[in-house]
Design an enzyme around this catalytic site. Sequence first.
Site, PDB file in Angstrom:
ATOM      1  N   GLN A   1     -49.610  12.887  -7.346  1.00  0.00           N
ATOM      2  CA  GLN A   1     -48.207  12.583  -7.054  1.00  0.00           C
ATOM      3  C   GLN A   1     -47.726  13.414  -5.865  1.00  0.00           C
ATOM      4  O   GLN A   1     -47.054  14.422  -6.040  1.00  0.00           O
ATOM      5  CB  GLN A   1     -47.382  12.901  -8.306  1.00  0.00           C
ATOM      6  CG  GLN A   1     -45.935  12.565  -8.222  1.00  0.00           C
ATOM      7  CD  GLN A   1     -45.677  11.099  -8.397  1.00  0.00           C
ATOM      8  OE1 GLN A   1     -46.205  10.480  -9.290  1.00  0.00           O
ATOM      9  NE2 GLN A   1     -44.860  10.543  -7.550  1.00  0.00           N
ATOM     10  N   PHE A   2     -48.047  12.995  -4.647  1.00  0.00           N
ATOM     11  CA  PHE A   2     -47.653  13.766  -3.466  1.00  0.00           C
ATOM     12  C   PHE A   2     -46.146  13.884  -3.312  1.00  0.00           C
ATOM     13  O   PHE A   2     -45.636  14.809  -2.689  1.00  0.00           O
ATOM     14  CB  PHE A   2     -48.292  13.203  -2.189  1.00  0.00           C
ATOM     15  CG  PHE A   2     -47.576  12.020  -1.608  1.00  0.00           C
ATOM     16  CD1 PHE A   2     -46.605  12.198  -0.629  1.00  0.00           C
ATOM     17  CD2 PHE A   2     -47.870  10.730  -2.036  1.00  0.00           C
ATOM     18  CE1 PHE A   2     -45.943  11.105  -0.079  1.00  0.00           C
ATOM     19  CE2 PHE A   2     -47.219   9.642  -1.495  1.00  0.00           C
ATOM     20  CZ  PHE A   2     -46.248   9.830  -0.520  1.00  0.00           C
ATOM     21  N   THR A   3     -45.395  12.953  -3.912  1.00  0.00           N
ATOM     22  CA  THR A   3     -43.941  12.983  -3.752  1.00  0.00           C
ATOM     23  C   THR A   3     -43.300  14.194  -4.424  1.00  0.00           C
ATOM     24  O   THR A   3     -42.118  14.461  -4.191  1.00  0.00           O
ATOM     25  CB  THR A   3     -43.282  11.687  -4.259  1.00  0.00           C
ATOM     26  OG1 THR A   3     -43.555  11.542  -5.656  1.00  0.00           O
ATOM     27  CG2 THR A   3     -43.780  10.479  -3.485  1.00  0.00           C
TER      28      THR A   3
END
Length: 148
Positions: free
Chosen positions: A78-80
């Site tokens: 989950q890079f966000t």
Amino acid sequence: MKVVLQRVSEAKVTVEGEVVGQIGAGLMLLVGVGQEDTEQDLVWMADKLAGLRIFEDEAGKMNLSVEDVNGAILSVSQFTLYGDCRKGKRPNFMGAARPELAESLYEQFNERLRARGLQVETGRFGAMMDVSLVNDGPVTLILDSRNG
């Protein structure tokens, strides 16, 4: 490294209509890798998560870890989690690691959890994913390897 964890009774991740990871009781992890993260961060995070006492014992107190209850883990990249929303209306993701570093550290993180004897299911790195879960409690925590 940042992780949003939820204690779940079930969770699954779907890519293009296909279930690619699914668990019963355990932990749902949204895993973000930052550009300054190293192997030391993933080791700290994996060890912290495996031993975190957030499952109830026979007295109803949060005294047991995912290892203690033989729970499973669904780990989704989950890079966000590294989205910076302080300026403007669009998040800035400059704090997130480049995909090649992020994928390597994310895979090492999952392998470290597996090496502890945990069942670890995953999503598909870089894919558009649909995640569904039943939060048990609800229990949701945010961990950051840079802030202990």
